[in-house]
Write a protein that holds these residues in place. Structure first.
Motif, mmCIF file in Angstrom:
data_model
loop_
_atom_site.group_PDB
_atom_site.id
_atom_site.type_symbol
_atom_site.label_atom_id
_atom_site.label_comp_id
_atom_site.label_asym_id
_atom_site.label_seq_id
_atom_site.Cartn_x
_atom_site.Cartn_y
_atom_site.Cartn_z
ATOM 1 N N VAL A 28 0.892 -1.279 0.104
ATOM 2 C CA VAL A 28 0.031 -0.003 0.108
ATOM 3 C C VAL A 28 0.929 1.218 0.119
ATOM 4 C CG1 VAL A 28 -1.687 1.339 1.302
ATOM 5 C CG2 VAL A 28 -2.074 -0.985 1.218
ATOM 6 N N ALA A 43 3.971 1.711 -0.856
ATOM 7 C CA ALA A 43 4.733 1.690 -1.838
ATOM 8 C C ALA A 43 3.842 2.169 -3.201
ATOM 9 C CB ALA A 43 5.414 0.488 -2.365
ATOM 10 N N VAL A 52 -0.749 -1.020 -4.818
ATOM 11 C CA VAL A 52 -2.282 -1.279 -4.849
ATOM 12 C C VAL A 52 -2.816 -0.365 -6.039
ATOM 13 C CG1 VAL A 52 -2.328 -2.128 -2.727
ATOM 14 C CG2 VAL A 52 -2.727 0.286 -3.047
ATOM 15 N N ALA A 53 -2.169 0.451 -6.368
ATOM 16 C CA ALA A 53 -2.765 1.288 -7.707
ATOM 17 C C ALA A 53 -3.097 0.665 -8.895
ATOM 18 C CB ALA A 53 -1.691 2.588 -7.906
ATOM 19 N N CYS A 54 -2.085 -0.500 -8.930
ATOM 20 C CA CYS A 54 -2.138 -1.233 -10.179
ATOM 21 C C CYS A 54 -2.630 -2.587 -10.037
ATOM 22 C CB CYS A 54 -0.833 -1.144 -10.843
ATOM 23 S SG CYS A 54 -0.584 0.323 -11.781
ATOM 24 N N ASN A 80 9.429 1.817 -10.529
ATOM 25 C CA ASN A 80 9.293 2.400 -9.206
ATOM 26 C C ASN A 80 10.513 2.811 -8.428
ATOM 27 O OD1 ASN A 80 6.337 1.881 -8.735
ATOM 28 N ND2 ASN A 80 6.861 -0.146 -9.563
ATOM 29 N N ALA A 103 -5.777 6.611 -9.148
ATOM 30 C CA ALA A 103 -5.486 5.729 -7.872
ATOM 31 C C ALA A 103 -4.196 6.435 -7.189
ATOM 32 C CB ALA A 103 -4.999 4.227 -8.109
ATOM 33 N N TRP A 139 -12.041 -1.087 -5.957
ATOM 34 C CA TRP A 139 -11.333 -0.829 -7.261
ATOM 35 C C TRP A 139 -12.325 0.265 -7.998
ATOM 36 C CZ3 TRP A 139 -6.943 0.960 -8.837
ATOM 37 C CH2 TRP A 139 -6.791 0.861 -10.388
#
Lengths: 145, 615
Positions: free
Chosen positions: A66, A68, A71-73, A123, B214, B233
């Motif tokens: 989370v 790092a 969770v965006a992807c 990243n 996000a 999501w």
């Protein structure tokens, strides 16, 4: 006071005057400093609000993912932008050491082609050791969910 | 305050100042100089003809700490290429420091090491000369905006600048790398024909739009309740709770796929677009902050010599002593995360801070170390999504960027989450909320009600909505009037008002500066910025110089606009990722005070910047 040759007398007299002035100013400032220290919260010795340290404990596992931004992807079970962790864990169940290292490098430097045409972003904020730990965590935990 | 003290107090506690004074006197006797003049100087010359190069940034990086003040100091070369650092740069602070030069269109040749490490020596004066050569490839020092210069201007380009540069420069090195990955991936997968490669780009940039929705959750502070891990999501991607909706996202992806450069290997044909506004007296001092903090804005308040900053990430204020460089931190006394966002001083020494989270406005009184917090919370169901809270964003200030209240004592605020203007009376605690201009088809958060300021007579709280509207909120009738409509991508953001009642409106998306007469309620003129992709986040009126300063987010430079001559000048920053949000003018010294503010935290330099303009 050091005495110099006659020819430099004037220079030394100037320095002496300058020194005297500085000493007087310093004493005046000293007085002011003492005043401030006792009366103004902005002076020397001001106490500030209790320093509330933020959580410095290193996040691990799901918490790290989370923090790092992974969770965006990636979702645990669902496809978001990239594959789910479960899919990754199933794909690389028996990965050898070289493959695991390649996966960790991919987290840091990004890559493309394995899961479709959309590249995985780099990243650079993730240390390689953190990436290795994340891979290890995903392969161990994602399948068990 | 009790000021009268006996001499006994002078003898107590060990006088650091007295010791310092003795040291200075001793040094004077030894060195024979009344002041340390120009401890570091030199010249920058051009290889081709041996001529001096004017306007080059010479950057000194010192070890931080030990009361030396700024750890990074930048000066500029004069007409003959000469430079000199200010007298307060002591020789003792140069040991182990490094020196480098930076100029658009030039590359340092000698010293060959860049940065050049200064060796420890006993010399009281140090001279370092540089040789540079002209280069055609500007990619090393060009700002992010330079990569957009060759894309034809359009409303779509404005809109992409507005949305993307709102958080970070565009393109950042990370964006450039992603572009390279797209192209390399297409080649690796054998998808190099026009149709296939277009499809790859389209899908890749559509993915980035989702990614950005996000990553928007990064803007909240430590401990935030606006927490991506608590959301499904589909909630994260919900068009109603993001800054750019479905249509916006489609436009951005399409534009990027079609127009963004395919290669970032070399850049030619860019210049600043205006004369440099620097001299050998211009000094830029940078104070490095922890890279885990996010001090997005700084302010000064009457009577305090310090620079105060809002650290959104860590829920605290920064107090910086510009003389020593000492940093102190003051946490907001709240059990909930707050995220200090906008900070404004007033005429009586207080600081007023709008908080990103929790719907809070705070007042901090440095003299008493005292906080007071007011809640503007309304209709909050505890949801963890962006736009669920009212989100107090900006508060009204006057022509001097000091807190402004109307004749009833109300402060006016923009609630960006709900697209409402709010009034708060700090004496009574009364809060009232009113709708701002509604825009059909847009959720409140995607309208983005942003900056606000108060007219001199207090009747008009001028506000800006990012999607192209500026209006006067009449503080007596509680209605919006004199609505000025710009194109949807123009992006009016944070305005300033000068002593004549002229409203200066920076257009973030279209790269323009608008001059509007609030007395006649008439738009007078629109000026193109030297670089249309500069992304002017805010403007500040400088009453002493009668200049409008533009805090730009995408061009690594500050612009000064002279309303008399209607010309711009450029003040280059010493580094890339020089994303600025606002500039304060120190009312005592005339220095410009600002800070770098790339989102997310840690993605760019974290420094307070103080600029002696040198005029």
């Amino acid at each position: 006071m050091v005495r110099k040759l006659t020819g430099e007398k004037q220079m030394w007299q100037q320095r002496f005057s300058t020194c005297k002035a500085i000493i007087l100013v310093a004493l005046g400032l000293l007085y002011a400093e003492a005043s401030l220290a006792q009366t103004s919260p902005e002076g020397v010795g001001q106490k500030r609000l209790a320093d509330r340290p933020t959580a410095e404990e290193k996040p691990v596992g799901a918490q790290f993912l989370v923090k790092a931004g992974c969770v965006a992807c990636h979702g645990m079970d669902e496809v978001r932008i990239g594959p789910s962790y479960r899919s990754i864990a199933e794909q690389y169940t028996d990965a050898d050491a070289d493959t695991l290292e390649w996966l960790a490098q991919k987290i840091v430097f990004g890559g493309v082609g394995k899961w479709g045409v959309v590249p995985m972003v780099a990243n650079p904020h993730v240390q390689i050791e953190e990436a290795r730990e994340s891979i290890s965590w995903i392969l161990k935990n994602a399948k068990e969910q | 305050m009790e000021k009268i003290l006996g001499w006994s107090s002078l003898l107590k506690g060990g006088s650091k100042l007295l010791k310092n004074a003795v040291t200075v006197v001793a040094l004077l006797l030894v060195t024979g100089a009344a002041a340390q003049a120009n401890s570091l100087s030199g010249r920058v010359i051009r290889l081709a003809d041996g001529q001096g190069v004017p306007g080059v940034s010479v950057i000194l990086n010192r070890r931080a700490g030990d009361g030396i003040g700024a750890d990074i100091i930048t000066v500029f070369t004069g007409e003959d290429g000469e430079y000199h650092f200010p007298d307060d740069v002591s020789p003792s602070s140069l040991s182990g420091a490094s020196l480098s030069v930076r100029a658009l269109g030039y590359q340092q040749l000698s010293p060959t090491a860049s940065p050049f490490i200064l060796s420890q020596n006993d010399e009281k004066k140090l001279s370092v000369n540089f040789t540079v050569k002209i280069v055609n490839d500007l990619s090393e020092n060009a700002p992010a905006s330079a990569w957009l210069a060759k894309i034809p201007e359009s409303n779509e380009k404005d809109f992409v600048r507005l949305q993307c540069i709102g958080c970070h420069q565009f393109p950042t090195p990370k964006v450039m790398q992603y572009s390279k990955q797209i192209e390399a991936g297409a080649v690796a997968m054998g998808m190099t024909d026009e149709e296939s490669s277009a499809m790859v780009r389209k899908e890749s940039w559509e993915a980035i739009v989702k990614y950005m929705r996000a990553r928007m959750y990064d803007i909240f502070p430590d401990g935030t309740n606006i927490d991506i891990s608590k959301l499904a999501w589909h909630q994260i991607q919900d068009n109603e709770t993001t800054l750019f909706n479905a249509e916006d996202g489609k436009l951005i992806a399409e534009f990027a796929a079609t127009h963004m450069p395919r290669s970032y290997d070399a850049l030619t044909g860019y210049d600043y677009g205006a004369e440099l506004g620097v001299s050998t007296k211009t000094v830029i001092r940078e104070y490095t902050l922890p890279d885990t903090s996010f001090v997005r804005e700084v302010a000064m308040t009457t009577g305090s010599p310090y620079v105060w900053g809002a650290d959104l990430q860590k829920n605290r204020l920064l107090r910086l002593d510009p003389q020593t460089g000492k940093q102190d931190w003051f946490y907001v006394p709240s059990d909930m995360p707050t995220g200090p966002h906008t900070i404004v001083g007033d005429y009586t020494g207080n600081l007023w801070i709008a908080m990103m989270e929790g719907d809070v406005l705070a007042k901090y009184t440095p003299e008493k170390n005292d906080w007071k917090l007011w809640s503007l919370r309304e209709d909050f169901d505890g949801a963890a999504a962006v736009g669920s809270e009212a989100m107090v964003h900006d508060l009204t200030f006057d022509k001097n960027y000091k807190l402004a209240q109307d004749k009833n004592g109300n402060i006016w605020l923009t609630l960006i989450g709900h697209n409402k203007m709010a009034s708060l009376n700090p004496d009574t605690g009364d809060v009232n909320r009113y709708d701002a201009v509604q825009i059909e088809g847009r959720s409140p958060i995607s309208i983005s009600l942003y900056g606000t300021l108060l007219s001199d007579d207090g009747t008009c709280a001028w506000y800006a909505q990012l999607v192209g509207v500026v209006a006067c909120f009449n503080t007596e009738t509680h209605e919006s009037e004199s609505v000025i409509e710009f194109s949807e991508g123009s992006g009016p953001r944070r305005m300033a008002i000068d002593g004549d009642g002229i409203l200066w409106i920076p257009l973030f998306g279209s790269g323009k500066l608008v001059k509007y007469d609030t007395n006649a309620r008439k738009l007078l003129n629109t000026y193109d910025l030297p670089d249309l992709s500069a992304a002017p986040y805010s403007v500040t009126w400088d009453p002493k110089r009668n200049i409008i300063w533009c805090a730009n987010s995408n061009v690594d430079a500050i612009y000064g606009f002279d309303p008399k001559s209607e010309t711009f000048s450029v003040l280059p920053l010493p580094r890339g990722m020089g994303y600025l949000r606002r500039i304060e003018v120190d009312e005592n010294t005339g220095d410009l005070v600002t800070t770098y503010a790339n989102i997310p935290t840690g993605s760019g330099p974290s420094k307070v910047v103080i600029i002696e303009v040198g005029d």
